[in-house]
Design a protein around this motif. Structure first.
Motif, mmCIF file in Angstrom:
data_model
loop_
_atom_site.group_PDB
_atom_site.id
_atom_site.type_symbol
_atom_site.label_atom_id
_atom_site.label_comp_id
_atom_site.label_asym_id
_atom_site.label_seq_id
_atom_site.Cartn_x
_atom_site.Cartn_y
_atom_site.Cartn_z
ATOM 1 N N GLU A 160 -1.106 -7.475 0.167
ATOM 2 C CA GLU A 160 -1.598 -6.147 0.588
ATOM 3 C C GLU A 160 -0.603 -5.055 0.198
ATOM 4 O OE1 GLU A 160 -1.605 -8.869 2.521
ATOM 5 O OE2 GLU A 160 -3.777 -9.199 2.579
ATOM 6 N N GLU A 161 0.694 -5.346 0.365
ATOM 7 C CA GLU A 161 1.712 -4.349 -0.021
ATOM 8 C C GLU A 161 1.689 -4.147 -1.540
ATOM 9 O OE1 GLU A 161 5.051 -5.119 3.492
ATOM 10 O OE2 GLU A 161 4.986 -6.439 1.736
ATOM 11 N N ARG A 162 1.543 -5.242 -2.258
ATOM 12 C CA ARG A 162 1.487 -5.148 -3.728
ATOM 13 C C ARG A 162 0.282 -4.304 -4.159
ATOM 14 N NH1 ARG A 162 1.046 -10.826 -5.944
ATOM 15 N NH2 ARG A 162 -1.056 -10.663 -5.111
ATOM 16 N N MET A 163 -0.866 -4.568 -3.534
ATOM 17 C CA MET A 163 -2.081 -3.816 -3.860
ATOM 18 C C MET A 163 -1.886 -2.332 -3.556
ATOM 19 S SD MET A 163 -5.327 -3.978 -4.823
ATOM 20 C CE MET A 163 -5.116 -2.376 -5.548
ATOM 21 N N HIS A 164 -1.281 -2.056 -2.428
ATOM 22 C CA HIS A 164 -1.105 -0.661 -2.028
ATOM 23 C C HIS A 164 -0.221 0.095 -3.033
ATOM 24 C CE1 HIS A 164 -0.870 2.835 0.548
ATOM 25 N NE2 HIS A 164 0.441 2.831 0.370
ATOM 26 N N ILE A 165 0.862 -0.522 -3.438
ATOM 27 C CA ILE A 165 1.776 0.142 -4.379
ATOM 28 C C ILE A 165 1.113 0.292 -5.754
ATOM 29 C CG2 ILE A 165 3.967 -0.116 -5.627
ATOM 30 C CD1 ILE A 165 5.088 -1.402 -3.045
ATOM 31 N N ALA A 166 0.493 -0.790 -6.218
ATOM 32 C CA ALA A 166 -0.154 -0.735 -7.549
ATOM 33 C C ALA A 166 -1.303 0.272 -7.559
ATOM 34 C CB ALA A 166 -0.668 -2.111 -7.950
ATOM 35 N N GLY A 167 -1.928 0.473 -6.414
ATOM 36 C CA GLY A 167 -3.083 1.364 -6.354
ATOM 37 C C GLY A 167 -2.734 2.798 -6.013
ATOM 38 N N THR A 168 -1.444 3.095 -5.950
ATOM 39 C CA THR A 168 -1.024 4.474 -5.642
ATOM 40 C C THR A 168 -0.429 5.072 -6.910
ATOM 41 O OG1 THR A 168 -0.538 3.769 -3.388
ATOM 42 C CG2 THR A 168 0.382 5.896 -4.094
ATOM 43 N N VAL A 169 -1.142 5.998 -7.503
ATOM 44 C CA VAL A 169 -0.754 6.428 -8.857
ATOM 45 C C VAL A 169 0.651 7.003 -8.930
ATOM 46 C CG1 VAL A 169 -3.061 6.798 -9.845
ATOM 47 C CG2 VAL A 169 -1.961 8.659 -8.571
ATOM 48 N N ASN A 170 1.116 7.631 -7.868
ATOM 49 C CA ASN A 170 2.439 8.268 -7.954
ATOM 50 C C ASN A 170 3.519 7.475 -7.227
ATOM 51 O OD1 ASN A 170 1.522 8.768 -5.423
ATOM 52 N ND2 ASN A 170 1.978 10.956 -5.409
ATOM 53 N N ASP A 171 3.295 6.183 -7.024
ATOM 54 C CA ASP A 171 4.337 5.339 -6.421
ATOM 55 C C ASP A 171 5.178 4.753 -7.546
ATOM 56 O OD1 ASP A 171 5.847 3.245 -5.255
ATOM 57 O OD2 ASP A 171 4.396 3.124 -3.613
ATOM 58 N N ILE A 172 6.420 5.198 -7.648
ATOM 59 C CA ILE A 172 7.239 4.760 -8.783
ATOM 60 C C ILE A 172 7.600 3.276 -8.688
ATOM 61 C CG2 ILE A 172 8.222 7.025 -9.377
ATOM 62 C CD1 ILE A 172 10.738 6.082 -7.778
ATOM 63 N N GLY A 173 7.366 2.681 -7.525
ATOM 64 C CA GLY A 173 7.690 1.255 -7.331
ATOM 65 C C GLY A 173 6.863 0.325 -8.184
ATOM 66 N N GLN A 174 5.757 0.771 -8.722
ATOM 67 C CA GLN A 174 4.906 -0.122 -9.529
ATOM 68 C C GLN A 174 5.407 -0.262 -10.969
ATOM 69 O OE1 GLN A 174 1.196 2.304 -11.174
ATOM 70 N NE2 GLN A 174 1.285 2.477 -8.966
ATOM 71 N N GLY A 175 6.228 0.670 -11.441
ATOM 72 C CA GLY A 175 6.659 0.630 -12.844
ATOM 73 C C GLY A 175 5.520 1.047 -13.754
ATOM 74 N N PRO A 176 5.813 1.196 -15.034
ATOM 75 C CA PRO A 176 4.778 1.672 -15.953
ATOM 76 C C PRO A 176 3.775 0.568 -16.324
ATOM 77 C CG PRO A 176 6.794 1.242 -17.148
ATOM 78 C CD PRO A 176 7.106 0.990 -15.695
ATOM 79 N N PHE A 177 2.558 0.946 -16.623
ATOM 80 C CA PHE A 177 1.593 0.001 -17.190
ATOM 81 C C PHE A 177 2.045 -0.386 -18.596
ATOM 82 C CE2 PHE A 177 -1.380 2.288 -14.253
ATOM 83 C CZ PHE A 177 -1.673 1.194 -13.456
#
Ligand SMILES: [Fe+2]
Ligand SMILES: [Fe+2]
Length: 365
Positions: free
Chosen positions: A205-222
């Protein structure tokens, strides 16, 4: 008649579907100039299709503004297709998303001639749950033409694509290719991310939340990643260079705006692989607004969402990008949303048309 209030639960929400269509004046992509033309005249509005309370006004695809990108002497046959994206259906959490997607489905089903296929560009649902996928599946089953799917980040990062791959993409990998009437089509997994969750011991759920938040820098670039780039190189090696190439990806295959991850890290690599082809059209989603770009022979077309529109980022003008849409009216359930349809002509030329829903009904006079 007494106006209906969409906020009252007893109001049938689809009564609020306005007369929808292209923006007044028209918005038609001209493949030869990589720009949106807004020059429709009365002759352009030849066909109006009544759609259960909505009116879709389209210009005939063989309009004088259609075409012509680098025309190749190919064996391609005429065909049309439709592009749907970013419906973010959420079940009862937000049933308005369903109404918006259903409006697009009604319009696509009413097209004459029917498109050969619909390409669904991802972010079908919002939270990655099986419940939301089932809800989406019931709605999308209403589409008459065959549908090909590719994934957005919202479809992927709860279960790492397991459900979506199995039930929607139905292939072993999230990227694939096919040949259709002389055109070569590749569907890419543009919402691929490097593992940012294992070391941080994030829950799904935390992974989904971060990946699904466009301005969360924690996901890294696509990024497409080496394995996918190698597959693309191998796939394209067997395709003649004058074959019309249609590329579909959730994310833009160029560097648009990093703070919102409208971005692909290995942009140069994928562009180098596409460069040898005479006619390359990239259709992408994720941005939720109209945007047109060209790098060399590669044309990039940002797809309208059916969920909500995003504003343009700061780099929109500095990159010299093109595209126009009116400021969305939050009081209108359908404003600033829509879908696309495209045509591949026998000569190899590719055009597309953005079906932009607007507050104002199209003017015919
Ligand atoms: Fe999206
Ligand atoms: Fe997305």
């Amino acid at each position: 008649m007494k106006p209906l209030d969409p906020h009252k639960s007893d109001a049938p929400l689809d009564r609020f579907l306005p007369s929808v269509g292209v923006a007044p004046g028209g918005a038609l992509f001209d493949g030869s100039r990589a720009m949106l033309t807004r020059q429709w005249t009365r002759r352009g509005f030849l066909r109006a299709v009544a759609l259960g309370g909505a009116t879709l006004v389209t210009a005939p695809l063989a309009s004088p503004f259609g075409v012509t990108s680098a025309v190749a002497a190919t064996g391609a046959q005429d065909f049309t297709f439709a592009v749907l994206a970013d419906s973010h259906t959420m079940g009862n959490r937000n049933p308005v998303m369903k109404l918006r997607l259903e409006a697009a489905i009604r319009q696509i089903n009413a097209l004459n001639p029917a498109p050969d296929f619909v390409m669904y560009l991802g972010d079908a649902i919002h939270d990655g749950t099986p419940e939301q996928f089932k809800y989406f599946a019931e709605i999308i089953a209403g589409l008459k033409p065959p549908v090909y799917f590719l994934a957005g980040e919202h479809d992927w990062y709860l279960d790492m694509g397991e459900y979506y791959l199995d039930r929607f993409i139905r292939r072993p990998a999230p990227y694939y290719s096919l040949d259709h009437k002389g055109a070569h089509i590749i569907a890419l997994h543009g919402s691929n991310l490097n593992d940012f969750w294992t070391v941080r011991r994030l829950t799904p759920e935390e992974r989904m939340h971060i990946a699904g938040t466009v301005n969360d820098i924690g996901q890294g670039p696509f990024l497409l990643g080496k394995a996918q780039l190698d597959w693309i190189e191998k796939d394209l090696a067997k395709v003649p260079k004058d074959t019309p190439l249609l590329v579909f990806s959730h994310t833009p295959l160029y560097r648009y705006f990093r703070p919102w991850n409208l971005w692909i890290e290995d942009a140069e690599e994928i562009q180098a692989l596409l460069k040898p082809f005479k006619t390359v059209q990239v259709f992408h989603a994720h941005v939720h607004h109209l945007v047109e770009h060209a790098i060399g022979n590669i044309r990039f077309h940002g797809a309208l969402a059916t969920s909500w529109p995003h504003p343009y980022p700061d780099t929109y003008h500095t990159l010299g990008l093109q595209g126009q849409m009116p400021r969305s009216n939050p009081a209108n359930l359908f404003d600033g949303l829509g879908w696309q349809r495209g045509k591949v002509a026998a000569r190899g030329a590719v055009t597309h048309e953005d079906i932009l829903w607007t507050l104002a009904p199209p003017s015919i006079s």
